[in-house]
Design an enzyme around this catalytic site. Structure first.
Site: not given
Length: 627
Positions: A165, A218, A236, A307-308, A330-331, A474
């Site tokens: 990850y 993203r 993940k 996610e993203d 999650d973000d 990140n």
């Protein structure tokens, strides 16, 4: 039978006082039985001692238990088992098993155990200098032997997590097309509209508990990577399995491929996704909605982790589905809960009451979905601690590329951003905000590497004894500052955590150990708890209790050396604690639909028994038997 007649010491004494020859005979019989029972007890203890297993140190059973283990019935045999990573054990198949499932002669003759296999993989990884090469070794193993792969993650989480990850997964995503070897997960595109209800049945596993889905818009701080973003759900879900104890056949990585606006990918001959500009507007939301309805139809209790997704879509999708589906972003929520846990730990490290969160002055650099998500979770925590919404909002100073969010710019802000727009100083640059408002905490979620300049950090240290500095972007190159810079510019006074891992820092003979504010401390346990209890939705209070459980796991010894998160090698214990907290909250909300009375009595044991442990189990061919 005799024991049921001897009720108590008092009754035995009374029986002695009034005994007749007949009763004396009975007593002699009891005495004889007692002696026999004592002998039987000793024999039982002796049998238990005999059942203590001594493991072989040589041969194919070296360091392997022969004790009973429930076998796994598999619907395939022969080479099909070797080609299925869920069943394949590689060279660890025992001789009897090779005959039983018809693979004798299909493997080299020497049999290895899991420990030997693990040592070989670890040696190969540690001989590599390149992290991306290490990632390739691990993912190759993932594609052929999932049990061994997850065993290595469980036993060496601190070493392996950065390889599967953040930060290495960013580079793996960029190279996804060139490194593609075998399919993993599912892809849904505009061309699949009208077919998704049937498509989901192409997935071979009928008991999916967790789906991690991205549209690739993203990816970390790297932007639009389209279908190459599949590396994120895969990474993940590996953590869900290893850290959260959810079995690998119960997870599903997904990309909703609506195209890409990345010109480089649109011109790349080896790009594997849809080479068209991104679908937008109603077509986009209809595509996502069909996907959500399809997966919920086949797996009614599945947890969907967004996610993203880009900031202009993430909050909208979350707001639309969070009340009717078991889902979370999650973000937004995962990052918020993890950051809250780190902030609570930082307050402990400063010697302050964790219930004094509302007394902090918090500058958040970054007003996207992550930054606003963190602000929302922190604000909700302040309210839970007794602050009014107005008092809580006054603690925040949210800065984006144009400066401090101000009400004069409300027309260009989202509903969530407007909650944090201030009446004064709208547009003020970050450095001036720090000088004027003297924050106690500085959190970065901008994806702009090096944004926290020396002047900003030194200004914080000048007015705050122990400034809290969390550069959370990140991968590593996108971090707002490094651990070394933060500790050096504050003369070792800061409390630091980051989105990507950093090495220990030594200043004036004192060593500081920066910890990673990584969502993996929250989402595996959150998913485990929500799916085990049969929750219908992920509530804000679930996120709060998850953060609280994580914060309470950090020891005073950890805090003394600058750690506000526990060591990664304790991640399964953390996930279990988080899962239990989530289940208790679900019970309070009347959402624990799957739990039975015996489960509730000892939630810790219930959760631990349900967690997947990657060990080899006996395989038997599933056969239809008719008489």
């Amino acid at each position: 039978m005799m024991a049921t007649r001897i009720l108590s010491k008092a009754s035995r004494v009374q029986s002695l006082k009034t005994s007749t020859p007949s009763s004396l005979s009975t007593l002699r019989s009891f005495s004889s039985t007692s002696t026999s029972t004592s002998k039987d007890s000793k024999k039982s203890a002796s049998v238990k001692e005999q059942l203590v297993e001594k493991l072989d140190t040589e041969g194919e059973w070296a360091y392997c238990s022969r004790q009973f283990m429930s076998p796994l019935q598999v619907p395939v045999r022969g080479p099909d088992i070797l080609n299925n990573p869920l069943y394949n054990k590689g060279t660890a198949f025992k001789s009897g098993e090779r005959d039983r499932i018809r693979i004798r002669g299909l493997l080299p003759p020497r049999r290895a155990n899991m420990q030997v296999q693990k040592s070989r993989i670890l040696q190969a990884i540690r001989e590599e200098d390149s992290d991306i090469r290490k990632n390739i070794i691990l993912e190759d193993l993932h594609d052929r032997n999932e049990t061994l792969y997850h065993r290595i993650l469980v036993d060496h989480m601190e070493e392996m997590a950065p390889l599967i990850y953040t930060p290495t997964v960013g580079q793996a995503c960029k190279e996804f097309g060139m490194r593609f070897r075998r399919p993993r997960g599912m892809y849904f595109t505009e061309a699949d509209r009208g077919h998704m209800a049937a498509m989901v049945y192409n997935w071979p596993h009928k008991d999916v508990h967790v789906i991690c889905v991205t549209d690739g818009s993203r990816i970390l701080g790297l932007g639009d990577l389209g279908a190459n973003g599949m590396g994120i759900p895969i990474g993940k879900l590996s953590l869900y399995c290893a850290a959260g104890g959810i079995a690998p056949h119960r997870v599903l990585p997904v990309v909703i491929d609506v195209g890409t606006d990345n010109e480089e990918l649109l011109e790349d001959d080896f790009y594997l996704g849809v080479q068209k500009k991104r679908v937008r507007g109603a077509e986009y939301y209809q595509l996502v909605d069909e996907f959500m309805q399809a997966v919920r139809h086949r797996w009614p209790n599945v947890l969907v982790q967004f996610e993203d997704f880009s900031s202009d879509k993430a909050q909208i999708l979350l707001n639309h589905y969070r009340h009717d589906h078991l889902c979370f972003n999650d973000d937004i929520q995962g990052t918020g809960a993890t950051t809250l846990a780190g902030v609570l730990g930082a307050l402990r490290a400063k010697g302050e009451d964790v219930n004094d969160l509302g007394k902090q002055r918090i500058v958040i650099a970054g007003a996207g979905s992550a930054g606003i998500g963190v602000a929302q979770v922190l604000m909700q925590a302040m309210i839970a601690q007794g602050r009014t919404p107005e008092e809580a909002k006054a603690c925040f100073f949210v800065v984006d590329a144009t400066g401090l969010l101000g009400v004069e710019n409300n027309d260009n802000l989202s509903t969530e951003q407007r909650d944090f727009a201030r009446e004064e100083d709208g547009g003020m640059p970050l450095d001036e905000v720090v000088k004027k408002y003297k924050p106690t905490m500085l959190l970065g979620m901008t994806g702009v590497g090096g944004l926290f300049k020396e002047e900003i950090i030194r200004d914080m240290a000048a007015h705050c004894d122990h400034p809290v500095i969390f550069p959370l972007s990140n991968p590593t190159i996108k971090a707002e500052c490094t651990a070394e810079q933060a500790f050096e510019w504050t003369d070792g006074k800061c409390i630091f955590a980051s989105g990507s891992p950093f090495d220990p820092v030594s200043i004036d003979s004192k060593t500081f150990y920066p910890t990673q504010c990584n969502n993996m401390y929250i989402f595996p346990g959150l998913g485990l708890g929500a799916t085990l209890c049969g929750a219908e939705r992920v509530s804000d209070k679930m996120l709060y209790v998850a953060a609280e459980a994580l914060a309470n796991f950090v020891t005073d010894e950890d805090l003394e050396v600058g750690k506000v998160f526990p060591p990664l090698n304790q991640i399964r214990d953390v996930s279990r604690r988080v899962a239990v907290a989530v289940i208790r909250q679900a019970m309070e909300e009347g959402q624990a639909n799957k739990l039975k009375g015996k489960d509730i009595d000892d939630l810790e044991s219930f959760v631990e028994k349900k967690m997947y442990d990657p060990v080899y189990v006996p395989l038997v061919e599933k056969r239809e038997i008719s008489i």
